[in-house]
Design a protein around this motif. Structure first.
Motif, PDB file in Angstrom:
ATOM      1  N   UNK A  68       7.597  35.281  56.158  1.00 42.56           N
ATOM      2  CA  UNK A  68       7.619  34.014  56.867  1.00 42.56           C
ATOM      3  C   UNK A  68       8.879  33.225  56.589  1.00 42.56           C
ATOM      4  N   UNK A  69       9.304  32.475  57.608  1.00 40.01           N
ATOM      5  CA  UNK A  69      10.495  31.630  57.503  1.00 40.01           C
ATOM      6  C   UNK A  69      10.363  30.631  56.352  1.00 40.01           C
ATOM      7  N   UNK A  70       9.231  29.943  56.307  1.00 41.52           N
ATOM      8  CA  UNK A  70       9.020  28.960  55.254  1.00 41.52           C
ATOM      9  C   UNK A  70       8.944  29.590  53.877  1.00 41.52           C
ATOM     10  N   UNK A 176       7.258  28.883  60.657  1.00 43.97           N
ATOM     11  CA  UNK A 176       8.311  28.064  61.242  1.00 43.97           C
ATOM     12  C   UNK A 176       8.042  26.572  61.093  1.00 43.97           C
ATOM     13  N   UNK A 177       6.777  26.191  60.912  1.00 45.02           N
ATOM     14  CA  UNK A 177       6.454  24.774  60.757  1.00 45.02           C
ATOM     15  C   UNK A 177       7.000  24.188  59.467  1.00 45.02           C
ATOM     16  N   UNK A 208      15.754  40.051  70.186  1.00 45.23           N
ATOM     17  CA  UNK A 208      15.136  38.737  70.400  1.00 45.23           C
ATOM     18  C   UNK A 208      14.984  37.987  69.078  1.00 45.23           C
ATOM     19  N   UNK A 209      14.940  36.661  69.101  1.00 47.22           N
ATOM     20  CA  UNK A 209      14.761  35.881  67.872  1.00 47.22           C
ATOM     21  C   UNK A 209      13.353  36.030  67.313  1.00 47.22           C
ATOM     22  N   UNK A 210      13.205  35.676  66.030  1.00 42.70           N
ATOM     23  CA  UNK A 210      11.880  35.721  65.410  1.00 42.70           C
ATOM     24  C   UNK A 210      10.968  34.621  65.954  1.00 42.70           C
ATOM     25  N   UNK A 211      11.548  33.531  66.442  1.00 40.81           N
ATOM     26  CA  UNK A 211      10.767  32.396  66.931  1.00 40.81           C
ATOM     27  C   UNK A 211       9.956  32.778  68.159  1.00 40.81           C
ATOM     28  N   UNK A 217       5.393  26.577  68.376  1.00 42.18           N
ATOM     29  CA  UNK A 217       5.281  25.185  68.814  1.00 42.18           C
ATOM     30  C   UNK A 217       3.926  24.598  68.455  1.00 42.18           C
ATOM     31  N   UNK A 218       2.869  25.391  68.653  1.00 40.90           N
ATOM     32  CA  UNK A 218       1.528  24.916  68.281  1.00 40.90           C
ATOM     33  C   UNK A 218       1.422  24.722  66.776  1.00 40.90           C
ATOM     34  N   UNK A 219       2.008  25.608  66.002  1.00 35.03           N
ATOM     35  CA  UNK A 219       1.947  25.465  64.546  1.00 35.03           C
ATOM     36  C   UNK A 219       2.634  24.173  64.102  1.00 35.03           C
TER      37      UNK A 219
END
Length: 400
Positions: A68-70, A176-177, A208-211, A217-219
């Motif tokens: 995860x990004x975070x 991502x949040x 493609x990006x991971x996003x 967006x919902x997260x």
């Protein structure tokens, strides 16, 4: 150990195409600034040789098992050796040469300095229209309204901060949040924030990006709502309560005729139901605030805490008894009307309309039912089924 002035941190997951360029650019920015620093890559399990590339370019690599990004950024911040940390994606979309825009602000005493792509520039093809015109503006506006944050670009991946200040926030989201969590918790903790213009360029990857636009967006939105019980529960509950009260007050004296439409006891019943729903949602907002404060999710609000100098168990019991007596009185009056009009007999029911007595009965039910809101006054020991269980679910959601 913070024996350096700056750590430039990059989360990485299979960024072999752009990582070398980013590490060189970051190292050049540190050298041009004349400060001591390092380039740190928090690798999230790359399988394309990104770790080797980073090491060859002189960066330090820390392996992060949690995906995860975070998660990558949290581990990177903990491993950083600089007292300041500048973070950016390793996809060549951000400009590390903008470092001189951030450092003076940190030296002025700011804890978090955000990049603002909308105040700077977004090059053609760098951001999808969905993100540029809908996602980022809407989510950033919601964040500013909910938390009074002076930041207009919540999700800019280029930002710099004091390492010790951010570590003190106990950041925990792994996705991502994380971008929103850092900003929101900084505001709740009273950290000083500002922003500087920056540039977003098209990334240099062929994949493609991971996003994922809608999922992530919902997260982000879910995080903003969970950390603001006021907007998630209190304001909607208060609106429902007030609408229900206004409607019931208009219908209690008798039917309300508007043009060709007549609103009578059926509408009154729904209005009183709206009152009860709104009251319970409002109380749940207060319970969630209390629980979040006690568990450390939300900071202590002195004004909120002062309310409980007046809202005690004793005052709650007195108010509840008063409501119970009012409800019982109205119910007794309704029973009196039934008795006077002999509405329990089949003959009477055939000729008499029970609307008037039904109004009193329904409103009596509302008065007596509102006494169930009393457990709020007994903080911090609210009823298990009404507060502890929902708040436990609230806590579990925050930890996801």
């Amino acid at each position: 150990m913070t024996d350096l002035d700056l750590t430039i941190l990059m989360p990485c997951l299979n960024e072999a195409e752009t990582l070398a360029f980013c590490v060189r650019q970051a190292a050049a920015a540190i050298a041009a600034s004349g400060i001591s620093g390092e380039v740190l890559v928090a690798d999230n399990g790359s399988t394309d040789g990104s770790q080797r590339i980073a090491t060859q370019e002189g960066a330090r690599v820390v392996d992060v098992a949690t995906r995860g990004y975070g998660a990558a950024l949290i581990a990177g911040i903990e491993a950083a050796r600089g007292r300041y940390v500048m973070m950016a994606d390793a996809d060549a979309s951000y400009h590390f040469e903008h470092l001189p825009r951030f450092l003076p602000r940190l030296d002025e005493g700011y804890d978090l300095v955000m990049g603002n792509r909308f105040a700077g520039s977004i090059e053609r093809g760098a951001m999808p229209p969905l993100h540029k015109y809908i996602g980022n503006p809407i989510l950033s506006t919601i964040g500013r309204v909910f938390f009074s944050i002076p930041v207009r670009d919540f999700h800019c991946g280029l930002r710099a901060f004091r390492r010790d200040s951010i570590l003190g926030l106990n950041l925990r989201t792994t996705g991502m949040e994380f971008a929103s969590e850092m900003v929101v918790k900084s505001s709740l903790a009273g950290l000083r924030m500002t922003e500087v213009p920056t540039t977003l360029s098209p990334d240099g990857r062929s994949r493609p990006p991971h996003l994922r636009s809608w999922r992530d967006g919902w997260r982000h939105l879910r995080f903003l709502l969970l950390y603001s019980p006021r907007w998630l529960f209190f304001y909607p509950g208060l609106a429902a309560l007030l609408v229900g009260l206004v409607l019931s007050a208009a219908l209690l004296p008798g039917p309300l005729v508007i043009g060709a439409y007549t609103f009578d006891v059926d509408t009154l019943t729904y209005a009183l139901g709206l009152v009860l729903i709104g009251a319970h949602i409002t109380v749940f907002a207060v319970s969630a605030k209390v629980f979040g404060t006690q568990e450390g999710f939300l900071p202590v609000n002195p004004r909120f805490e002062r309310l409980f100098k007046f809202i005690t168990l004793e005052t709650g019991l007195l108010f509840g008894c008063l409501l119970l007596l009012i409800g019982a009185g109205m119910l007794g009056y309704a029973v009196f009307l039934w008795h006077r009009n002999r509405l329990w007999t089949p003959l009477a029911n055939a000729h008499a309309a029970p609307d008037a007595s039904l109004r009193h009965a329904v409103d009596a039910g509302r008065g007596s039912h509102l006494r169930q809101l009393l457990p709020l006054a007994a903080r911090p020991q609210p009823p298990l089924t009404r507060v502890i269980l929902p708040c436990a679910l609230f806590s579990r959601t925050l930890k996801q």
